[in-house]
Every structure is written in C-alpha cells, then in structure tokens.
Motif scaffolding. Structure first.
Motif, mmCIF file in Angstrom:
data_model
loop_
_atom_site.group_PDB
_atom_site.id
_atom_site.type_symbol
_atom_site.label_atom_id
_atom_site.label_comp_id
_atom_site.label_asym_id
_atom_site.label_seq_id
_atom_site.Cartn_x
_atom_site.Cartn_y
_atom_site.Cartn_z
ATOM 1 N N ARG A 162 47.465 38.397 46.375
ATOM 2 C CA ARG A 162 47.949 38.771 47.711
ATOM 3 C C ARG A 162 47.212 39.982 48.263
ATOM 4 N NH1 ARG A 162 52.959 37.782 45.363
ATOM 5 N NH2 ARG A 162 53.467 40.000 45.233
ATOM 6 N N ARG A 163 46.773 40.863 47.399
ATOM 7 C CA ARG A 163 46.088 42.078 47.832
ATOM 8 C C ARG A 163 44.567 41.943 47.803
ATOM 9 N NH1 ARG A 163 50.830 42.886 46.746
ATOM 10 N NH2 ARG A 163 52.105 44.587 47.488
ATOM 11 N N GLY A 164 44.068 40.781 47.421
ATOM 12 C CA GLY A 164 42.627 40.569 47.385
ATOM 13 C C GLY A 164 41.921 41.309 46.266
ATOM 14 N N LEU A 165 42.646 41.600 45.185
ATOM 15 C CA LEU A 165 42.060 42.310 44.050
ATOM 16 C C LEU A 165 41.388 41.333 43.098
ATOM 17 C CD1 LEU A 165 45.001 44.779 43.362
ATOM 18 C CD2 LEU A 165 42.858 45.262 44.567
ATOM 19 N N GLU A 166 40.293 41.774 42.524
ATOM 20 C CA GLU A 166 39.542 40.934 41.578
ATOM 21 C C GLU A 166 40.354 40.642 40.323
ATOM 22 O OE1 GLU A 166 35.130 41.936 41.182
ATOM 23 O OE2 GLU A 166 36.026 43.836 41.846
ATOM 24 N N GLY A 167 40.164 39.432 39.800
ATOM 25 C CA GLY A 167 40.705 39.074 38.504
ATOM 26 C C GLY A 167 42.029 38.337 38.526
ATOM 27 N N GLY A 168 42.730 38.314 39.632
ATOM 28 C CA GLY A 168 44.038 37.697 39.671
ATOM 29 C C GLY A 168 44.031 36.177 39.658
ATOM 30 N N GLU A 169 42.940 35.581 40.136
ATOM 31 C CA GLU A 169 42.907 34.119 40.280
ATOM 32 C C GLU A 169 42.996 33.384 38.953
ATOM 33 O OE1 GLU A 169 40.270 36.075 41.308
ATOM 34 O OE2 GLU A 169 40.919 36.362 43.376
ATOM 35 N N GLU A 170 42.342 33.879 37.932
ATOM 36 C CA GLU A 170 42.310 33.158 36.653
ATOM 37 C C GLU A 170 43.470 33.515 35.712
ATOM 38 O OE1 GLU A 170 40.173 36.991 35.778
ATOM 39 O OE2 GLU A 170 39.962 35.558 37.406
ATOM 40 N N LEU A 171 44.218 34.542 36.029
ATOM 41 C CA LEU A 171 45.283 34.997 35.123
ATOM 42 C C LEU A 171 46.408 33.989 34.899
ATOM 43 C CD1 LEU A 171 45.747 38.792 35.843
ATOM 44 C CD2 LEU A 171 44.942 37.704 33.756
ATOM 45 N N PRO A 172 46.894 33.279 35.917
ATOM 46 C CA PRO A 172 48.002 32.349 35.642
ATOM 47 C C PRO A 172 47.655 31.308 34.576
ATOM 48 C CG PRO A 172 47.810 32.713 37.993
ATOM 49 C CD PRO A 172 46.602 33.371 37.347
#
Length: 179
Positions: free
Chosen positions: A28-38
């Motif tokens: 939501r904040r456009g921070l790197e790394g969040g996409e692959e975590l789930p």
C-alpha cells in the motif's frame, strides 16, 4: 511493556498472519519487498517451530504477537571479513512487526533489545543485513547502526550494518530469559 521470548510452534499462525499484514502495508505504501512476502509467509513463520533457528517473539502485555526476529550467534560468511566473523557478535535477521503498532516503533525496540541481549551474552556487536536502501537509512538514522559493507548476494545488493552491543536504559521491553 513488551516481552521478548523465544518463539515456539504455537506462534507460527500468528507470525504468518503478521508477515502478510506487513506485506500488505508495504505494498500500500509502495515499499520494496512487500510483493513476494505473502508467498513466503508460511515458510518464514515455520522457523519459529524449528529448534535450529533462533526466532524471538515480541508480545504485548496481553500476550499478542507484535513482532518476530531471528538472532543468530554467527555472522554469515558472505560480505564479512574473517576478522569480523571472529569477533563475538549476534546477527539480527528477518525482523517483522505488526504495522498496527508502527507508532510504537516495535522494530527499533527489537533492535535495541538485541543490543542489550548481546551485551549480556558478552558479544561485542550486533550485525544485520538488508537489501533495500530505505532500510539502510532506517537502521542507520533511527536504530543507530552503521553501514559497514555493501556487497552482492544472489545477484542483488546487500547492505551490511553493525552496532556495538550495549545495554540501553529504560526500554519498555523485558526478556523472559536473563541472557
């Protein structure tokens, strides 16, 4: 008051949910790394049930999981010199905190607790690594770590940081064990 304690298998579901919440917050904040975590949440959280992985849980006064981190007694071989690796240190890795508690800075509290934990274990350093410059700035500017090395790991930049172990006064966090 928060409590730091060794994580257990009972923490795995809450830890996985915490990682997913953190990932959604990052996206939501456009921070790197969040996409692959789930996709990795269950695998990372399962480490809490592994006796060979030193996962620590941070809970609030009611026992709710606020954060988790891993605290290794060996500095990784990648990026650190043999001399550095021979120094007594703890390596702080894989820290996730509940974004609902962001204002209380649980990530910083965990890092500062680790400094005292390391000092009580007669370690000289707490070291950590990350792959994003935003985290480097946070670890340096908020948590007081120094950037020591920049290297490459698995084809991506890796930033290695360190801070002298020390007991910090008046942290709102206690440990369930003395070391």
């Amino acid at each position: 008051m928060y409590v730091m304690r060794p994580a257990t298998g009972a923490d795995v579901p809450a830890y996985a949910a915490l990682i997913r919440d953190r990932a959604a917050w990052m996206v939501r904040r456009g921070l790197e790394g969040g996409e692959e975590l789930p996709d990795r949440a269950d695998q990372i959280a399962a480490r809490a049930a592994d006796d060979h992985t030193p996962v620590w849980a941070m809970t609030d006064a009611e026992g709710r999981l606020i954060g988790c981190t891993s605290l290794y007694e060996e500095t990784p071989h990648w990026g650190w010199t043999d001399t550095e690796r021979a120094e007594p240190a703890l390596f702080l890795a894989t820290t996730f905190t509940d974004p609902a508690h962001r204002a209380e800075r649980p990530g910083a509290l965990i890092a500062w607790w680790a400094l005292g934990h390391a000092a009580r274990m007669d370690k000289e350093w707490v070291r950590r690594g990350c792959g994003h410059l935003g985290l480097v700035h946070y670890y340096r500017d908020v948590q007081g770590f120094e950037l020591v090395h920049t290297t490459e790991r698995h084809g991506h930049p890796a930033y290695l940081l360190a801070r002298k172990a020390e007991e910090l006064a008046d942290l709102p966090i206690r440990s369930t064990i003395n070391a």
